[in-house]
Design an enzyme around this catalytic site. Sequence first.
Site, PDB file in Angstrom:
ATOM      1  N   HIS A 172      -1.662  21.412 -17.125  1.00 50.44           N
ATOM      2  CA  HIS A 172      -1.114  20.637 -18.238  1.00 50.44           C
ATOM      3  C   HIS A 172       0.116  21.390 -18.741  1.00 50.44           C
ATOM      4  O   HIS A 172      -0.010  22.500 -19.275  1.00 50.44           O
ATOM      5  CB  HIS A 172      -2.122  20.550 -19.382  1.00 50.44           C
ATOM      6  CG  HIS A 172      -3.090  19.420 -19.272  1.00 50.44           C
ATOM      7  ND1 HIS A 172      -4.155  19.423 -18.420  1.00 50.44           N
ATOM      8  CD2 HIS A 172      -3.143  18.231 -19.948  1.00 50.44           C
ATOM      9  CE1 HIS A 172      -4.832  18.297 -18.566  1.00 50.44           C
ATOM     10  NE2 HIS A 172      -4.245  17.548 -19.476  1.00 50.44           N
ATOM     11  N   HIS A 208      -9.354  12.185 -18.144  1.00 43.29           N
ATOM     12  CA  HIS A 208     -10.367  13.140 -18.634  1.00 43.29           C
ATOM     13  C   HIS A 208     -11.714  12.439 -18.776  1.00 43.29           C
ATOM     14  O   HIS A 208     -11.798  11.406 -19.436  1.00 43.29           O
ATOM     15  CB  HIS A 208      -9.954  13.713 -19.989  1.00 43.29           C
ATOM     16  CG  HIS A 208      -8.735  14.597 -19.915  1.00 43.29           C
ATOM     17  ND1 HIS A 208      -8.818  15.966 -19.827  1.00 43.29           N
ATOM     18  CD2 HIS A 208      -7.410  14.301 -19.889  1.00 43.29           C
ATOM     19  CE1 HIS A 208      -7.590  16.483 -19.768  1.00 43.29           C
ATOM     20  NE2 HIS A 208      -6.713  15.495 -19.799  1.00 43.29           N
ATOM     21  N   GLY A 264      -5.530  22.141 -22.813  1.00 39.36           N
ATOM     22  CA  GLY A 264      -5.659  22.653 -24.175  1.00 39.36           C
ATOM     23  C   GLY A 264      -4.275  22.827 -24.783  1.00 39.36           C
ATOM     24  O   GLY A 264      -3.267  22.555 -24.132  1.00 39.36           O
ATOM     25  N   ASP A 297     -14.264  13.293 -20.547  1.00 39.23           N
ATOM     26  CA  ASP A 297     -14.698  13.219 -21.946  1.00 39.23           C
ATOM     27  C   ASP A 297     -13.759  12.370 -22.796  1.00 39.23           C
ATOM     28  O   ASP A 297     -13.974  12.219 -23.994  1.00 39.23           O
ATOM     29  CB  ASP A 297     -14.844  14.631 -22.551  1.00 39.23           C
ATOM     30  CG  ASP A 297     -13.577  15.466 -22.420  1.00 39.23           C
ATOM     31  OD1 ASP A 297     -12.763  15.178 -21.526  1.00 39.23           O
ATOM     32  OD2 ASP A 297     -13.388  16.399 -23.221  1.00 39.23           O
ATOM     33  N   HIS A 344      -4.779  11.643 -13.302  1.00 38.11           N
ATOM     34  CA  HIS A 344      -4.937  12.382 -14.567  1.00 38.11           C
ATOM     35  C   HIS A 344      -5.766  11.556 -15.548  1.00 38.11           C
ATOM     36  O   HIS A 344      -5.247  10.681 -16.246  1.00 38.11           O
ATOM     37  CB  HIS A 344      -3.553  12.705 -15.147  1.00 38.11           C
ATOM     38  CG  HIS A 344      -3.581  13.686 -16.287  1.00 38.11           C
ATOM     39  ND1 HIS A 344      -2.791  14.806 -16.321  1.00 38.11           N
ATOM     40  CD2 HIS A 344      -4.311  13.718 -17.433  1.00 38.11           C
ATOM     41  CE1 HIS A 344      -3.035  15.486 -17.439  1.00 38.11           C
ATOM     42  NE2 HIS A 344      -3.945  14.833 -18.131  1.00 38.11           N
ATOM     43  N   GLU A 376       4.081  18.639 -21.914  1.00 34.05           N
ATOM     44  CA  GLU A 376       3.657  17.446 -22.648  1.00 34.05           C
ATOM     45  C   GLU A 376       4.350  17.475 -24.007  1.00 34.05           C
ATOM     46  O   GLU A 376       5.105  16.585 -24.346  1.00 34.05           O
ATOM     47  CB  GLU A 376       2.133  17.445 -22.823  1.00 34.05           C
ATOM     48  CG  GLU A 376       1.625  16.265 -23.637  1.00 34.05           C
ATOM     49  CD  GLU A 376       0.113  16.295 -23.822  1.00 34.05           C
ATOM     50  OE1 GLU A 376      -0.500  17.299 -23.451  1.00 34.05           O
ATOM     51  OE2 GLU A 376      -0.426  15.315 -24.366  1.00 34.05           O
TER      52      GLU A 376
HETATM   53 ZN    ZN Z   1      -4.592  15.454 -20.052  1.00 35.86          ZN
END
Ligand code: ZN
Length: 398
Positions: free
Chosen positions: A226, A28, A199, A30, A26, A229
Site C-alpha cells: 500500500h 480487503h 495501514g 474485512d 485489491h 494513496e
Molecule cells: Zn487497501
Amino acid sequence: MTSQIDRMGNTPSADQIRRAPKVLLHDHLDGGLRPGTVVDLARETVPHGHGGAGGAPAVQLPETDPDKLGVWFREAADSGSLERYLETFSHTVGVMQTRDALVRVAAECAEDLAADGVVYAEVRYAPEQHLNGGLSLEEVVEAVNEGFREGERLARANGRRIRVGALLTAMRHAARSLEIAELANRYRDLGVVGFDIAGAEAGYPPTRHLDAFEYLKRENNHFTIHAGEAFGLPSIWQALQWCGADRLGHGVRIIDDIQVHEDGTVKLGRLASYVRDKRIPLELCPSSNLQTGAAASYAEHPIGLLRRLHFRATVNTDNRLMSGTSMSREFEHLVEAFGYTLDDMQWFSVNAMKSAFIPFDERLAMINDVIKPGYAELKSEWLFQQTASTSGSTPEEG
Ligand SMILES: [Zn+2]
C-alpha cells in the site's frame, strides 16, 4: 450505420458491465462483509446466559438492522473522520475471530464477487488481526482458504466461475511483518498467492519492514505494498526502489510526477517514467479515493489520465462494504465519467490479469479462455443490437 456505431462506441449497459469478466487485485476481506452477516456474527459474540459464548470478545454494533448498518458503514467511511473510519473495521474485524466466522465471511466474499462477474480475485487480510478468539495464525489462514474454496464451489453450482487467491497483509505500524511473510511463503501453493503491507502511511514507511521484503525476494515470492494513496511520491519510491514491490496498492499519487501542459502535452518525471516503463501495476481504487479525499470526483480521478498514458492501470474495490461498491459499480462510474467502452473494460481486465500473482501460464489461460471470449461475446451482442435497432427490426431501448 457504421457511422452511428463509431459515434456511439460500444458503451456497455449496466447489465453488460455486470456480466463482463472482471479481475480484482485489491479487495480487503474485512472491508467486504455483507451487513446481514455482521449482524448475525455480532449476535453470536454476545454471551448467552452465564459463561458466554466462545473465545472472541463481544461486539456491540451501532445498528442491528442490516440495511441501516450498511448505511452506517458508508456514512462513517464518508465522514472524513479517521476515528469513525477505523471504527468501521473494529466491527468487521471484531466479528471475524472464530473459525466458523472466517469460513463464512470468505465463502460469501467469493460468492458475492462471482455474482458480480468477477472471474479472478486476490483478496487480502491481516491474519494477526484475527487472533482474539484464540486462533493461531495458521488456523486463520486455513479457515479463510476453506471459505474461499467453499465460495468457489457454491458459485460453480450457480453456473458462475471464479478463482480466488489470498494475499496475507502485515500491518505497517506493527512488528510482525517477517512472521507474516514467512506464513505467506509457507502457504504459497495452498491458496496464498502473495503478501501485502497496509495501514497508515504517514510515520510508518515501508522500509521499516525491509527484512520481510528481502526474505520474500530470496524466496522468489510476490508482494504488493500500500503506497501512494495519501502520502505521495516518497512512499511510492520507497516501495519500489527500497522494498522491491511487484505492484503498488493504490499508487494513485504517481500523478504528482506527471505534468500536463496547457497545450495538452505531458511530461513524466523519472519515477513516473520508471513506473510506466517497467509496467508496474497500479491497483487503483476510485471510490475509496473519493472517500479519503485523494480525488475530488470520478471525472477528476487520475485513472483517466493514467489510462490514456498507458500505465499498467487496474480497477479495484478496496472496501466494498465501507464504499458501498462492487467491481461493476466502479466500472459504471468510470463508464459515466470517461465514456469507457467494452474495449476499455477489456483493457483494464487484461491488465489486471497480467499483473496477478499466479503463474504466467495460468494467467494466460484466464486471458485467452475466459476474458477475451467473454468480451468478444458482449461486443458481438452489442453490435447485433445496434444493427437490429438501426434496421428497425427491434424497438429502441434508448
Ligand atoms: Zn487497501
